[in-house]
Enzyme design. Sequence first.
Site, short mmCIF file in Angstrom:
data_model
loop_
_atom_site.label_atom_id
_atom_site.label_comp_id
_atom_site.label_asym_id
_atom_site.label_seq_id
_atom_site.Cartn_x
_atom_site.Cartn_y
_atom_site.Cartn_z
N GLY A 155 4.01 0.63 -8.19
CA GLY A 155 5.01 1.34 -7.53
C GLY A 155 5.34 2.57 -8.37
N SER A 156 6.58 3.28 -8.00
CA SER A 156 6.93 4.09 -9.04
C SER A 156 8.33 3.51 -9.80
CB SER A 156 7.75 5.09 -8.04
OG SER A 156 8.59 4.53 -7.14
N ASN A 198 9.86 -6.41 4.33
CA ASN A 198 10.29 -7.79 4.33
C ASN A 198 9.17 -8.37 4.77
OD1 ASN A 198 12.94 -7.65 3.42
ND2 ASN A 198 13.63 -7.00 5.15
N GLY A 210 16.94 -1.90 -7.74
CA GLY A 210 16.54 -0.56 -7.19
C GLY A 210 16.33 -0.64 -5.61
N GLU A 211 16.92 -1.73 -4.96
CA GLU A 211 17.03 -1.79 -3.49
C GLU A 211 18.55 -1.52 -3.13
OE1 GLU A 211 14.23 -2.31 -1.37
OE2 GLU A 211 13.44 -1.53 -3.23
N PRO A 267 0.84 -1.13 -0.10
CA PRO A 267 -0.01 -0.08 -0.05
C PRO A 267 0.94 1.33 -0.20
CG PRO A 267 0.08 -1.06 2.28
CD PRO A 267 0.69 -1.86 1.26
N ASP A 291 9.29 -2.56 -8.18
CA ASP A 291 10.01 -3.92 -8.19
C ASP A 291 10.51 -4.31 -6.80
OD1 ASP A 291 10.11 -3.89 -11.43
OD2 ASP A 291 11.04 -1.84 -11.03
P1 ADP Z 1 8.33 1.61 -5.51
O1 ADP Z 1 8.45 1.26 -6.88
O2 ADP Z 1 7.34 2.75 -5.16
O3 ADP Z 1 9.68 1.90 -4.80
P2 ADP Z 1 8.59 -1.05 -4.24
O4 ADP Z 1 7.70 -2.26 -4.48
O5 ADP Z 1 9.83 -1.00 -4.72
O6 ADP Z 1 7.76 0.32 -4.74
O7 ADP Z 1 8.47 -1.01 -2.98
C1 ADP Z 1 9.44 0.09 -1.96
C2 ADP Z 1 9.87 -0.49 -0.92
O8 ADP Z 1 8.90 -0.68 0.20
C3 ADP Z 1 10.44 -1.89 -0.77
O9 ADP Z 1 11.82 -1.76 -0.32
C4 ADP Z 1 9.50 -2.74 -0.25
O10 ADP Z 1 10.34 -3.88 0.33
C5 ADP Z 1 9.16 -2.04 0.87
N1 ADP Z 1 7.87 -2.52 1.51
C6 ADP Z 1 7.06 -3.39 1.07
N2 ADP Z 1 5.81 -3.40 1.88
C7 ADP Z 1 5.68 -2.32 2.53
C8 ADP Z 1 4.76 -1.76 3.64
N3 ADP Z 1 3.84 -2.04 3.63
N4 ADP Z 1 5.22 -0.69 3.97
C9 ADP Z 1 6.45 -0.03 3.90
N5 ADP Z 1 7.41 -0.50 3.07
C10 ADP Z 1 7.08 -1.67 2.31
MG MG Z 2 11.45 0.11 -5.50
#
Ligand code: ADP
Ligand code: MG
Length: 557
Positions: A248-249, A195, A535-536, A160, A218
């Site tokens: 996501g973004s 996680n 991207g992490e 979310p 991703d």
């Molecule tokens: P975006 O493209 O917006 O970066 P991601 O899917 O890459 O979206 O998620 C961004 C980060 O949020 C990732 O490191 C993911 O592990 C983490 N994440 C996943 N679920 C949650 C949550 N419920 N609250 C906060 N962070 C989360």
């Molecule tokens: Mg991301």
Amino acid sequence: MDPRRGESDRNTCINPVTLYGEFTLTSNRKVRCSVNLTERDLVVQRLTSAPVRRNKVVLSLRDCVGCRAYREDANTDPAAYLAAYFYPLKRRWMSSGVSRQRLEQCFRLAALQDPRANLEEAEKWARAVQERSARQQHLGHGLLMSELSCPCRMMLLVNPQSGKGQALTLYNNHVQRMLNEAGIIHTLVITERQNHAREMVREADLSQWDALVIMSGDGLLYEVINGLLERSDWEEAILTPLGILPGGSGNALAASVHHYSGASPVSSEELLVSCGFLLCKGLVSRMDLVSIHLSGSPRLFSFLSLAWGFVADVDVESEKYRHVGAARFTVGTLVRLASLRVYKGKLAYLPAAEDPKKEEGVSNNATVHCNNQASSPTQVSLLCRPSRDSSCRNTFHNSCHSNNSLKVRRSDNTPSRSATKALPGPPGTLLLPLDQPPPGDWVSVQEEDFVLMLAMYQSHLAEDLLAAPDAAPDDGVIHLFYVRAGISRTALLRLFLAMEKGAHLATNCQHLVHTKVRALRLEPYSPKGVITVDGEVVEYGPVQAEVHRGLARLISG
Ligand code: ADP
Ligand code: MG
């Protein structure tokens, strides 16, 4: 003899009429239609005495995600209803591009007084539409499946917080309806923290699920893949088909899956509808994964990218522009260009063979078998998996796996000395420990001053960045890009602008190098910096990577 007769006979041979009926439209009972279901199309023609413009609609069954029969009012109305859901490509309003747009065809069947007989007739049509649309898809890949199975069950993981924080709204507005139309049973799991998905997938009873679908950027898929490969039964777990919906973004894999389907570029909600459509169609292909080895952390697995320098810095710095969605990378790129810098380090790689068939590792002609009836070089249908029950699911997995054995030919340079052999996940075959020099057949890059290093194994780096246009999800290739120091800000900006259309390699920029590799090693010199995987952010320091061809399964077009 009427010359048109021969033409129509020929058409009937190629595209025979298989079902014919006359129904009224649900939306307007005064409109009567003739409906032909051929092997390829649903042809709807209004039966009117007055000439009507465009009174015939031909809907390709390739664009159909589902069809259902139902009754509306059990007591008073003997009619049954037939609804078919299509997502054809249509020209966009005020633009030259095309995108998938929803189209529902709904008919009322009331030829008989007996409500049950009407419903049976509607059900016969619904089955026929579903079977033919599944067959159409397989024909496109040279594969004819003769049986449809029960609905498949997906775990749909939604973050979310991803992107603009709209993933749940997007699910409610688009995804839920599409999956229902396709008859896909899904369980929504909303992640609560970083996680969460990784831990859940590590512990989950995977026999409950035919697919794990990620609706986020991703980052959430990265968690899921690593969770699967941390399991003791990783060999079977990683064969679970994975789906991606952009929420996501950074929606690079979603943009890549759309690109692999051959469709012209789209973004935002149009990308979501396209990925949702491909998900409903349920074709599963192999996907390469890359293992990432760091000096002080356990091995990681990556499906998208490994970045250092400019791109990694933009990845991290643009986090604060998350609220602008996919545009965050454009903003981040412009900001970082203003403070362009040089990154020092040592880069080496193992070149990929010119002819991919000569690649070692997983056999190139390995097949994924859905069941005994059908096989395809790279794809099977999720819809055609043998059955919903877990014993059949295991049959699918076992047969997949037996054809996917890692046929590793060792040479003097493919060490059995990998430090990571005992961990879950596939054994490494190409890397030496980081404290030893790389194997002798590796290429060492002469330069030590870089602006960026980017290893990609999907086509897109972001929704609008086509970094590796000829990448395929299962080609066993890492596309290694690096930009040498000395490039001007303008030239670098020009590269990123050209990348929107995948034209950066055609700019003949002297500072940009692109090469296809199977493994690489990077040793940054500066004590502080950023390395990103999918991207992490990961541990900064020496890093090496090797590709594991076709290790995972991806639902794509
Ligand atoms: P975006 O493209 O917006 O970066 P991601 O899917 O890459 O979206 O998620 C961004 C980060 O949020 C990732 O490191 C993911 O592990 C983490 N994440 C996943 N679920 C949650 C949550 N419920 N609250 C906060 N962070 C989360
Ligand atoms: Mg991301």
